[in-house]
Design a protein around this motif. Structure first.
Motif, PDB file in Angstrom:
ATOM      1  N   TYR A  57       5.220   6.099   2.558  1.00  0.00           N
ATOM      2  CA  TYR A  57       4.608   7.810   2.121  1.00  0.00           C
ATOM      3  C   TYR A  57       3.453   8.088   3.092  1.00  0.00           C
ATOM      4  O   TYR A  57       3.402   9.374   2.986  1.00  0.00           O
ATOM      5  N   ARG A  58       3.225   7.755   3.888  1.00  0.00           N
ATOM      6  CA  ARG A  58       2.522   8.777   4.848  1.00  0.00           C
ATOM      7  C   ARG A  58       2.628   9.146   6.062  1.00  0.00           C
ATOM      8  O   ARG A  58       2.306   9.874   6.749  1.00  0.00           O
ATOM      9  N   CYS A  59       4.241   8.695   6.072  1.00  0.00           N
ATOM     10  CA  CYS A  59       4.859   9.086   7.545  1.00  0.00           C
ATOM     11  C   CYS A  59       5.197   9.786   6.460  1.00  0.00           C
ATOM     12  O   CYS A  59       6.629  10.201   6.031  1.00  0.00           O
ATOM     13  N   GLY A 108       0.847  -0.873  -0.323  1.00  0.00           N
ATOM     14  CA  GLY A 108      -0.171  -0.224  -0.012  1.00  0.00           C
ATOM     15  C   GLY A 108       1.306   1.104  -0.183  1.00  0.00           C
ATOM     16  O   GLY A 108       0.304   2.242  -0.013  1.00  0.00           O
ATOM     17  N   ARG A 109       2.475   0.891  -0.603  1.00  0.00           N
ATOM     18  CA  ARG A 109       3.069   2.800  -0.154  1.00  0.00           C
ATOM     19  C   ARG A 109       2.881   3.031   0.979  1.00  0.00           C
ATOM     20  O   ARG A 109       2.640   4.343   1.052  1.00  0.00           O
ATOM     21  N   HIS A 110       1.920   2.118   1.903  1.00  0.00           N
ATOM     22  CA  HIS A 110       2.116   2.736   3.491  1.00  0.00           C
ATOM     23  C   HIS A 110       3.408   3.772   3.998  1.00  0.00           C
ATOM     24  O   HIS A 110       2.881   5.170   4.443  1.00  0.00           O
ATOM     25  N   ARG A 133      -4.570  11.556   9.880  1.00  0.00           N
ATOM     26  CA  ARG A 133      -4.042  12.748   8.868  1.00  0.00           C
ATOM     27  C   ARG A 133      -3.471  14.056   9.537  1.00  0.00           C
ATOM     28  O   ARG A 133      -3.891  14.469   8.660  1.00  0.00           O
ATOM     29  N   ALA A 148      -8.313   4.051   6.609  1.00  0.00           N
ATOM     30  CA  ALA A 148      -6.915   3.822   6.388  1.00  0.00           C
ATOM     31  C   ALA A 148      -5.518   4.437   7.482  1.00  0.00           C
ATOM     32  O   ALA A 148      -5.562   3.534   7.465  1.00  0.00           O
ATOM     33  N   TRP A 149      -5.396   5.478   7.599  1.00  0.00           N
ATOM     34  CA  TRP A 149      -5.021   5.807   8.676  1.00  0.00           C
ATOM     35  C   TRP A 149      -5.435   7.358   9.042  1.00  0.00           C
ATOM     36  O   TRP A 149      -6.122   8.198   8.162  1.00  0.00           O
TER      37      TRP A 149
END
Length: 270
Positions: free
Chosen positions: A34-36, A30-32, A216, A213-214
């Motif tokens: 990049y959420r960081c 999920g390219r997770h 923000r 999902a996360w």
């Protein structure tokens, strides 16, 4: 603020603003990563120097300068001016090809590219007083074990960050106690409640949480439930200036002999 970049050769390595992408981040589920936001901000807070060609280097485990063998690609030019075994003991030295000059009080931190990993070799980091130094510095990597490593063409080998290095000495760490009735404690408790609730719903398979999902809050620079005013100077994308390309050389004026030849030729044809 000006970062002066003086080329030390006709074709120095390209210098580009730090890029957010990483192969391992792309390949992550999920390219997770990049959420960081702290990861991507670190990836882009500086400039990259890129290899002008690819090469392999092999360390045989000995400590001498001749213990590293280099195998540059066929298109490599003046390779010995770019990479060498100079400091011995498995240290690979890059010549950056640039002399940098920073404003007074600013130094240059040279390191490996943040959050980019290379098996078998580790970037060494240095902080150089480039506000007065009249010669370039080198970028060094040390093998972590005998073996072969490879740098590809356009792969970054150095990451540059100007640092106001004297100012860090003004910081004094202090141990602080959080007032349970203060704003910081209230904000922390609210964040903890919201995070715990979200994680609990995710673990239970709650459709709304899964769709979200996360959270923000940090990425957007917001407080949970808007418990406090959002920070005015929140940054979620770095925009560094690129180094302009070198100007094209001016065409040389024709010599007198050449002008005379053209005039004589025209008269002869007439």
């Amino acid at each position: 603020m000006t970062l002066e970049c003086y080329p030390m050769r006709d074709d120095p390595p390209r210098m580009v603003p730090g890029r957010p992408e990483r192969d391992w981040m792309d390949e992550f589920a999920g390219r997770h990563p990049y959420r960081c936001l702290p990861l991507t901000m670190a990836n882009t807070t500086g400039w990259e120097l890129l290899c002008p060609f690819g090469f392999e280097a092999e360390w045989d485990g000995r400590m001498g300068a001749d213990s590293i063998a280099f195998r540059p690609d066929d298109d490599a030019t003046f390779f010995e001016h770019f990479a060498a075994s100079h400091f011995t003991e498995g240290v690979l030295t890059f010549h950056t090809g640039w002399l940098f000059r920073t404003p007074p009080g600013w130094a240059m931190r040279a390191s490996g590219v943040p959050n980019r990993f290379k098996h078998g070799i580790q970037a060494l980091e240095g902080l150089t007083e480039t506000d007065w130094l009249p010669y370039p510095f080198t970028m060094n990597w040390r093998f972590t074990a005998p073996g072969v490593i490879r740098f590809e063409k356009d792969e970054p080998f150095c990451f540059l960050q100007p640092v106001q290095h004297h100012r860090v000495e003004a910081f004094v760490p202090v141990r602080a106690s959080m007032d349970p009735d203060g704003d910081l404690a209230l904000q922390y408790r609210k964040w903890s409640e919201v995070r715990t609730d979200f994680n609990t719903r995710m673990a239970a398979g709650d459709p709304e949480a899964i769709k979200q999902a996360w959270q923000r809050f940090y990425f957007r620079g917001e407080f949970p439930d808007r418990i406090a005013e959002a920070p005015a100077e929140h940054v979620n994308k770095r925009r560094l200036a690129p180094l302009p390309d070198a100007p094209s050389p001016e065409p040389a004026p024709p010599s007198k002999a050449h002008v005379g030849f053209r005039t004589w030729t025209a008269q002869t044809k007439a």
